[in-house]
Structure formats: structure tokens, C-alpha cells
Write an enzyme that holds these catalytic residues in place. Structure first.
Site, PDB file in Angstrom:
ATOM      1  N   THR A 122      69.100 -61.043 -33.073  1.00  0.00           N
ATOM      2  CA  THR A 122      69.523 -60.574 -31.932  1.00  0.00           C
ATOM      3  C   THR A 122      70.334 -61.437 -31.096  1.00  0.00           C
ATOM      4  O   THR A 122      69.802 -62.237 -30.638  1.00  0.00           O
ATOM      5  CB  THR A 122      68.395 -60.123 -31.156  1.00  0.00           C
ATOM      6  OG1 THR A 122      67.449 -59.153 -31.856  1.00  0.00           O
ATOM      7  CG2 THR A 122      68.791 -59.016 -29.813  1.00  0.00           C
ATOM      8  N   LYS A 198      71.390 -52.900 -30.883  1.00  0.00           N
ATOM      9  CA  LYS A 198      70.206 -53.794 -30.929  1.00  0.00           C
ATOM     10  C   LYS A 198      69.788 -54.221 -29.509  1.00  0.00           C
ATOM     11  O   LYS A 198      68.684 -54.089 -29.086  1.00  0.00           O
ATOM     12  CB  LYS A 198      70.323 -54.884 -31.867  1.00  0.00           C
ATOM     13  CG  LYS A 198      69.048 -55.753 -31.697  1.00  0.00           C
ATOM     14  CD  LYS A 198      67.756 -54.878 -32.122  1.00  0.00           C
ATOM     15  CE  LYS A 198      66.347 -55.797 -31.996  1.00  0.00           C
ATOM     16  NZ  LYS A 198      66.195 -56.977 -33.019  1.00  0.00           N
ATOM     17  N   LYS A 266      64.748 -64.249 -23.657  1.00  0.00           N
ATOM     18  CA  LYS A 266      66.062 -64.272 -24.527  1.00  0.00           C
ATOM     19  C   LYS A 266      66.835 -62.758 -24.564  1.00  0.00           C
ATOM     20  O   LYS A 266      68.045 -62.707 -24.167  1.00  0.00           O
ATOM     21  CB  LYS A 266      66.179 -64.786 -25.924  1.00  0.00           C
ATOM     22  CG  LYS A 266      67.273 -64.717 -26.594  1.00  0.00           C
ATOM     23  CD  LYS A 266      66.907 -65.349 -28.097  1.00  0.00           C
ATOM     24  CE  LYS A 266      66.150 -64.229 -28.860  1.00  0.00           C
ATOM     25  NZ  LYS A 266      67.160 -63.191 -29.434  1.00  0.00           N
TER      26      LYS A 266
END
Length: 324
Positions: A122, A198, A266
Site C-alpha cells: 500500500t 487500495k 501509515k
């Protein structure tokens, strides 16, 4: 990465019952770098679907353990890339992907022109677009292919891939890509779209986990039985997949990480960075990000992401029972 001696590699191949022909290894080949919870499952799925797997990991024992059941363990990404025309990278983030490709003994320098690099992390979509250009300049095809579904679905071949790539990349690596997962979405003819979808998925996942934790925390504060609340919500309109999955961890008192708190620090950070660039407001994602940040700085960074519930004051969490 430490080198794994050739004798280990050869022994692994013999145990797997592999054999060479005059034209090379008789099985389909694929390389995979990163044997964490998701990567190990993907590698096992591909092995089960007829691929001879060439693997490495920063932990040399992980590669050797995988090869005990069939496959070839290597010591560096460069060695994997030298053995395979399709290399799958399953590491945590862009920084680790940079190291896999361009670090010492990196894969990029060893990949042959026309080979394919499949990136499953990702990452910032703009970084993925730039990586396609960098690898293209070296004659290497690139597939932007983030994944979702968790370790169990990776191991059972049922995870989802959100991919985008040039047609030539799909043509050369489509069989590996389809072999990795239960569902592969082809979302565009260049890198970027896969990573955008995503991070939108991660927006929803992070918000759902934060909301689930908030709901369970309120129930505990109000004296509701955690087990009763879980039973009712999972059979009612307020349920979500994340409530059902993550609050089971809370009920068990087991915060062993399958996906850690810092993953959502994150990933939601990437979501907010992307939206900020176009001045697009994301109030729910912003709040969820702050909740995961609070949990991380409170000492829960490496715990399961359901540990975000620990930021709420005045509640008594269920004791550890272990997961079923």
C-alpha cells in the site's frame, strides 16, 4: 540480506521433487520477496497452483522454512530476480520496496529486459506512477497490485488484488497474478489506479475499525456484556465485517498483530496526503487517523489494530483468552 548458501537451495529443490530439463526447470516459475503474513500465504498459494517458487526474506530462516515444503530459497532479491521473469514483492511500504529494488543486492539490476515486477504494498499512488516510469526505463514491466483480505485469505488463495498496468505487463504476468488470488481487478492501463483504489479501501477499513472500537468501548463503559453486545451487533444492521472480525480479538483479549496499529497510521496517512493534494475534506478519515496515532504513541504501535480500543478511558477490557 544474509546469503543463503547454494547447498541449501539445492537441497530445497531436491526435497520438493523438482527436476531440470535441457531447457531449464520443468515447472512454471515465479519469484516472491517478503514472506510475512501475506507474502507467505501468497507464496504457498502459488506453489499449490503449480508454480515453482523462488523466495527470499530479510529473515533467512523464513525462506528456508518455506522451501522445506517445496521451492527454492535465495539470500537476496537480486538472486530471486535472476532466477525468475516475474517477481512479486510483498513488503510493508514504499521504503521497503525501494530497498528490494534498488538497495544492496536489489532486484532491479538483476531483472532481465521484459521481465515483470508486481508490487503488492500500500503506497502513495503518485509514487507508484513514478516507479512504473523508473522500471520502464530499465526495460522492466510493472504491475501496481495492492492486495486485501488478510493472511487467511492470502493462504487460501481468496484475497483480492487491485491492479493497474500496461497491457504488456498483464500479458507477461497475468497467469501469476491470477494464480495469487481469488479476485483480480484490472483497473487501468497504467500504474496508479490500483493504489488509489487500495487507499480508498483502507479509508473504509480504518474508519470501520475505529468506529467498531468506539462502539464496543461505549458498551463496556455502560456496563453491557461484551459478549452480548457482540452477539447482537453481528446479527443487526449496525454490523460490519471489521466489527465482526476485530471485536472478536477484543473479546479474546488477544492483540497479537495480524494487521498492526501502525499499519493504519501509515495507510490513513497516505489517504489524507492524497486528499490534501486536491484539497478534498475527509473528516472521518482524519478522526480515525488521530485515534490510531493516539494508540501508537500510547505504546500499542505493534499490537493488532483492534488495540485502538485501548485509547478509551474508564473501561475494563476482556481478559486474554486466546483466539480460536
Amino acid at each position: 540480506m544474509p546469503k543463503i548458501e547454494g547447498s541449501c537451495r539445492a537441497a530445497s529443490s531436491r526435497r520438493a521433487g523438482l527436476h531440470s530439463t535441457s531447457t531449464g526447470i520443468s515447472m512454471k516459475k515465479a519469484g516472491l520477496i517478503g514472506l510475512g503474513a501475506m507474502g507467505a500465504g501468497i507464496a504457498a498459494t502459488l506453489r499449490g497452483r503449480g508454480f515453482e517458487m523462488h523466495v527470499c526474506d530479510v529473515r533467512p530462516g523464513a525462506a528456508l522454512q518455506f522451501a522445506e515444503h517445496g521451492g527454492v530459497a535465495w539470500g537476496t532479491p537480486a538472486q530471486v530476480a535472476g532466477a525468475c521473469d516475474v517477481v512479486v514483492s510483498v513488503v510493508v511500504n514504499a521504503q521497503q520496496t525501494e530497498a528490494v529494488l534498488f538497495g544492496e543486492h536489489g532486484a532491479a539490476a538483476a531483472m532481465k529486459p521484459g521481465s515483470v515486477f508486481i508490487m503488492c504494498s500500500t503506497v502513495d499512488p503518485n509514487w507508484s506512477v513514478a516507479l512504473e516510469e523508473r522500471l520502464g526505463a530499465l526495460g522492466i514491466h510493472y504491475i501496481d497490485a495492492p492486495i486485501s483480505g488478510g493472511a487467511a485469505k492470502a493462504a487460501s488463495g481468496q484475497m483480492t488484488v487491485m491492479s493497474s498496468a500496461k497491457p504488456q505487463a498483464y500479458e507477461k504476468a497475468g497467469e501469476v497474478l491470477d494464480g495469487m488470488a481469488g479476485k483480480v481487478y484490472r483497473l487501468g492501463d497504467r500504474a496508479g489506479a490500483g493504489s488509489k483504489v487500495k487507499i480508498i479501501n483502507q479509508l473504509l477499513a480504518g474508519v470501520h475499525i475505529a468506529a467498531a472500537a468506539e462502539a464496543m468501548a461505549l458498551g463496556l463503559r455502560e456496563g453491557v456484556s461484551a459478549e452480548a453486545l457482540y452477539e447482537v451487533i453481528t446479527h443487526s444492521a449496525g454490523n460490519s465485517w471489521m466489527f465482526e472480525n476485530r471485536m472478536a480479538h477484543v473479546l479474546a483479549g488477544d492483540y497479537t498483530p495480524l494487521s498492526a496499529v501502525d499499519i493504519f497510521v501509515k495507510d490513513l496517512g497516505l489517504v489524507l496526503d492524497t486528499a490534501r493534494a486536491s484539497k478534498f475534506p475527509l473528516p472521518l478519515a482524519s478522526t480515525a487517523h488521530q485515534m490510531f496515532m493516539q494508540a501508537s504513541t500510547a505504546g500499542h504501535a505493534k499490537e493488532d489494530d483492534s488495540a485502538v480500543i485501548k485509547i478509551f478511558p474508564g473501561i475494563e477490557l476482556p481478559p486474554s483468552k486466546g483466539r480460536k
